[in-house]
Design a protein around this motif. Structure first.
Motif, PDB file in Angstrom:
ATOM      1  N   GLN A  64       0.816  -1.213   0.000  1.00  0.00           N
ATOM      2  CA  GLN A  64       0.000   0.000   0.000  1.00  0.00           C
ATOM      3  C   GLN A  64       0.849   1.262   0.000  1.00  0.00           C
ATOM      4  OE1 GLN A  64       0.293  -2.087   2.612  1.00  0.00           O
ATOM      5  NE2 GLN A  64       0.832  -0.832   4.385  1.00  0.00           N
ATOM      6  N   ASP A  65       2.100   1.175   0.418  1.00  0.00           N
ATOM      7  CA  ASP A  65       2.988   2.341   0.431  1.00  0.00           C
ATOM      8  C   ASP A  65       3.342   2.811  -0.980  1.00  0.00           C
ATOM      9  OD1 ASP A  65       2.993   2.217   3.189  1.00  0.00           O
ATOM     10  OD2 ASP A  65       4.942   1.239   3.321  1.00  0.00           O
ATOM     11  N   ILE A  66       3.362   1.898  -1.928  1.00  0.00           N
ATOM     12  CA  ILE A  66       3.762   2.234  -3.295  1.00  0.00           C
ATOM     13  C   ILE A  66       2.745   3.159  -3.968  1.00  0.00           C
ATOM     14  CG2 ILE A  66       4.307   1.291  -5.578  1.00  0.00           C
ATOM     15  CD1 ILE A  66       5.415  -1.211  -4.023  1.00  0.00           C
ATOM     16  N   PRO A  67       1.438   2.816  -3.990  1.00  0.00           N
ATOM     17  CA  PRO A  67       0.481   3.746  -4.612  1.00  0.00           C
ATOM     18  C   PRO A  67       0.422   5.097  -3.896  1.00  0.00           C
ATOM     19  CG  PRO A  67      -0.598   1.652  -4.110  1.00  0.00           C
ATOM     20  CD  PRO A  67       0.799   1.565  -3.594  1.00  0.00           C
ATOM     21  N   PHE A  68       0.588   5.094  -2.577  1.00  0.00           N
ATOM     22  CA  PHE A  68       0.578   6.358  -1.839  1.00  0.00           C
ATOM     23  C   PHE A  68       1.721   7.261  -2.302  1.00  0.00           C
ATOM     24  CE2 PHE A  68       1.927   9.070   1.665  1.00  0.00           C
ATOM     25  CZ  PHE A  68       0.757   9.771   1.902  1.00  0.00           C
ATOM     26  N   LEU A  69       2.917   6.680  -2.479  1.00  0.00           N
ATOM     27  CA  LEU A  69       4.065   7.455  -2.940  1.00  0.00           C
ATOM     28  C   LEU A  69       3.812   8.026  -4.335  1.00  0.00           C
ATOM     29  CD1 LEU A  69       6.984   8.400  -2.386  1.00  0.00           C
ATOM     30  CD2 LEU A  69       7.758   6.264  -3.432  1.00  0.00           C
ATOM     31  N   TRP A  70       3.264   7.215  -5.232  1.00  0.00           N
ATOM     32  CA  TRP A  70       2.983   7.684  -6.591  1.00  0.00           C
ATOM     33  C   TRP A  70       1.893   8.744  -6.611  1.00  0.00           C
ATOM     34  CZ3 TRP A  70       5.873   7.421 -10.745  1.00  0.00           C
ATOM     35  CH2 TRP A  70       6.914   6.499 -10.746  1.00  0.00           C
ATOM     36  N   LYS A  71       0.899   8.620  -5.754  1.00  0.00           N
ATOM     37  CA  LYS A  71      -0.161   9.650  -5.687  1.00  0.00           C
ATOM     38  C   LYS A  71       0.399  10.974  -5.181  1.00  0.00           C
ATOM     39  CE  LYS A  71      -4.007   6.505  -5.198  1.00  0.00           C
ATOM     40  NZ  LYS A  71      -4.987   5.892  -4.319  1.00  0.00           N
ATOM     41  N   THR A  72       1.462  10.925  -4.412  1.00  0.00           N
ATOM     42  CA  THR A  72       2.124  12.142  -3.939  1.00  0.00           C
ATOM     43  C   THR A  72       3.017  12.723  -5.042  1.00  0.00           C
ATOM     44  OG1 THR A  72       2.130  11.217  -1.704  1.00  0.00           O
ATOM     45  CG2 THR A  72       3.570  13.088  -2.100  1.00  0.00           C
ATOM     46  N   PHE A  73       3.696  11.858  -5.784  1.00  0.00           N
ATOM     47  CA  PHE A  73       4.638  12.300  -6.803  1.00  0.00           C
ATOM     48  C   PHE A  73       3.958  12.832  -8.071  1.00  0.00           C
ATOM     49  CE2 PHE A  73       7.198  11.219 -10.616  1.00  0.00           C
ATOM     50  CZ  PHE A  73       8.264  12.084 -10.409  1.00  0.00           C
ATOM     51  N   MET A  74       2.952  12.141  -8.573  1.00  0.00           N
ATOM     52  CA  MET A  74       2.390  12.461  -9.892  1.00  0.00           C
ATOM     53  C   MET A  74       1.908  13.909 -10.032  1.00  0.00           C
ATOM     54  SD  MET A  74       3.079  10.017 -11.861  1.00  0.00           S
ATOM     55  CE  MET A  74       2.063  10.291 -13.305  1.00  0.00           C
ATOM     56  N   PRO A  75       1.231  14.491  -9.049  1.00  0.00           N
ATOM     57  CA  PRO A  75       0.820  15.891  -9.223  1.00  0.00           C
ATOM     58  C   PRO A  75       2.005  16.866  -9.275  1.00  0.00           C
ATOM     59  CG  PRO A  75      -0.427  14.859  -7.446  1.00  0.00           C
ATOM     60  CD  PRO A  75       0.671  13.908  -7.834  1.00  0.00           C
ATOM     61  N   ARG A  76       3.173  16.413  -8.848  1.00  0.00           N
ATOM     62  CA  ARG A  76       4.347  17.288  -8.795  1.00  0.00           C
ATOM     63  C   ARG A  76       5.372  17.015  -9.896  1.00  0.00           C
ATOM     64  NH1 ARG A  76       7.284  17.914  -3.536  1.00  0.00           N
ATOM     65  NH2 ARG A  76       7.985  19.724  -4.714  1.00  0.00           N
ATOM     66  N   LYS A  77       5.175  15.984 -10.697  1.00  0.00           N
ATOM     67  CA  LYS A  77       6.201  15.611 -11.682  1.00  0.00           C
ATOM     68  C   LYS A  77       6.496  16.727 -12.669  1.00  0.00           C
ATOM     69  CE  LYS A  77       3.268  13.386 -15.046  1.00  0.00           C
ATOM     70  NZ  LYS A  77       3.044  12.295 -15.931  1.00  0.00           N
ATOM     71  N   GLN A  78       5.524  17.575 -12.979  1.00  0.00           N
ATOM     72  CA  GLN A  78       5.765  18.664 -13.930  1.00  0.00           C
ATOM     73  C   GLN A  78       6.692  19.738 -13.366  1.00  0.00           C
ATOM     74  OE1 GLN A  78       2.823  18.183 -12.420  1.00  0.00           O
ATOM     75  NE2 GLN A  78       2.376  20.118 -11.401  1.00  0.00           N
ATOM     76  N   GLU A  79       6.989  19.701 -12.069  1.00  0.00           N
ATOM     77  CA  GLU A  79       7.946  20.636 -11.468  1.00  0.00           C
ATOM     78  C   GLU A  79       9.391  20.302 -11.863  1.00  0.00           C
ATOM     79  OE1 GLU A  79       7.448  21.085  -7.196  1.00  0.00           O
ATOM     80  OE2 GLU A  79       5.330  20.574  -7.407  1.00  0.00           O
ATOM     81  N   ILE A  80       9.599  19.100 -12.371  1.00  0.00           N
ATOM     82  CA  ILE A  80      10.942  18.669 -12.775  1.00  0.00           C
ATOM     83  C   ILE A  80      11.120  19.079 -14.235  1.00  0.00           C
ATOM     84  CG2 ILE A  80      12.530  16.724 -12.968  1.00  0.00           C
ATOM     85  CD1 ILE A  80      10.705  15.273 -10.896  1.00  0.00           C
ATOM     86  N   ASN A  81      11.954  20.088 -14.472  1.00  0.00           N
ATOM     87  CA  ASN A  81      12.057  20.701 -15.802  1.00  0.00           C
ATOM     88  C   ASN A  81      13.181  20.163 -16.673  1.00  0.00           C
ATOM     89  OD1 ASN A  81       9.909  22.511 -15.306  1.00  0.00           O
ATOM     90  ND2 ASN A  81      11.283  23.784 -14.091  1.00  0.00           N
ATOM     91  N   ASN A  82      14.072  19.394 -16.141  1.00  0.00           N
ATOM     92  CA  ASN A  82      15.237  18.951 -16.920  1.00  0.00           C
ATOM     93  C   ASN A  82      15.263  17.432 -17.105  1.00  0.00           C
ATOM     94  OD1 ASN A  82      15.645  18.751 -14.150  1.00  0.00           O
ATOM     95  ND2 ASN A  82      17.859  18.984 -14.300  1.00  0.00           N
ATOM     96  N   THR A  83      14.101  16.875 -17.453  1.00  0.00           N
ATOM     97  CA  THR A  83      14.003  15.424 -17.624  1.00  0.00           C
ATOM     98  C   THR A  83      14.654  14.964 -18.927  1.00  0.00           C
ATOM     99  OG1 THR A  83      11.817  15.640 -18.641  1.00  0.00           O
ATOM    100  CG2 THR A  83      11.879  15.253 -16.266  1.00  0.00           C
ATOM    101  N   VAL A  84      15.128  13.728 -18.919  1.00  0.00           N
ATOM    102  CA  VAL A  84      15.728  13.106 -20.091  1.00  0.00           C
ATOM    103  C   VAL A  84      14.636  12.656 -21.063  1.00  0.00           C
ATOM    104  CG1 VAL A  84      17.066  11.086 -20.848  1.00  0.00           C
ATOM    105  CG2 VAL A  84      17.811  12.419 -18.874  1.00  0.00           C
ATOM    106  N   SER A  85      13.495  12.204 -20.506  1.00  0.00           N
ATOM    107  CA  SER A  85      12.368  11.734 -21.314  1.00  0.00           C
ATOM    108  C   SER A  85      11.095  11.852 -20.477  1.00  0.00           C
ATOM    109  CB  SER A  85      12.575  10.277 -21.745  1.00  0.00           C
ATOM    110  OG  SER A  85      12.429   9.412 -20.639  1.00  0.00           O
ATOM    111  N   LYS A  86       9.977  11.406 -21.057  1.00  0.00           N
ATOM    112  CA  LYS A  86       8.708  11.410 -20.319  1.00  0.00           C
ATOM    113  C   LYS A  86       8.552  10.157 -19.448  1.00  0.00           C
ATOM    114  CE  LYS A  86       6.161  14.246 -23.570  1.00  0.00           C
ATOM    115  NZ  LYS A  86       4.979  14.351 -24.426  1.00  0.00           N
ATOM    116  N   ALA A  87       9.463   9.221 -19.582  1.00  0.00           N
ATOM    117  CA  ALA A  87       9.371   7.961 -18.838  1.00  0.00           C
ATOM    118  C   ALA A  87       9.483   8.204 -17.337  1.00  0.00           C
ATOM    119  CB  ALA A  87      10.459   6.996 -19.294  1.00  0.00           C
TER     120      ALA A  87
END
Length: 156
Positions: free
Chosen positions: A26-49
């Motif tokens: 159950q910790d895994i989906p909780f972590l992803w639910k926290t990360f996904m709304p913030r992923k667009q804050e990372i501006n220097n990504t190598v890819s969309k993966a």
């Protein structure tokens, strides 16, 4: 199971991490639910993966300890643009067995890798992060989903 054996260069990642225990899925989906709304804050990504990573500490007998670290993250060019509250990690260069996983039952695939492929492969697990890359073919919740499992290995 026919993985590709490749040597990856070091990968710099930015994301969020948490400490969890074996079986505390159950910790895994909780972590992803926290990360996904913030992923667009990372501006220097190598890819969309996206990358799901696990860092295990090993006991003296080579088995993983009960507690381990999970990450929800993405690869970046460098750490110069770190969003507030996020963390960095460098996956070291090394040899990996790369398996294509289809569907949503990651546990079954991982069990098959460890109990069927590994014992007869001529390899053993190396003490580096395990991770999954979720690229264009990844479709959360779909049996048609595909992702790549990266298992750190070294020759026996």
């Amino acid at each position: 199971m026919n993985p590709k054996i490749i040597t990856i260069p070091k990968k710099e990642i930015i994301g969020l991490s948490a400490i969890t225990q074996m079986g505390a899925h159950q910790d895994i989906p909780f972590l992803w639910k926290t990360f996904m709304p913030r992923k667009q804050e990372i501006n220097n990504t190598v890819s969309k993966a996206l990358i799901a990573m696990q860092i295990f500490s090993l006991q003296d007998d080579g088995q993983p300890k009960a507690n381990y670290t999970i990450w929800a993250c993405t690869e970046v060019n460098d750490f110069s643009k770190l969003p507030k509250g996020m963390e960095t990690y460098t996956i070291p260069k090394g040899e990996y067995a790369v398996f294509v996983h289809k569907g949503m039952n990651a546990s079954a695939t991982y069990l098959q890798i460890m109990t069927e492929w590994l014992p007869t492969s001529g390899y053993e697990i190396d003490d580096r992060p395990h991770f999954q890359v979720m690229g264009d073919k990844y479709k959360n919740g779909s049996e048609a989903s595909e992702e790549d499992f990266y298992v750190p290995v070294k020759s026996k």
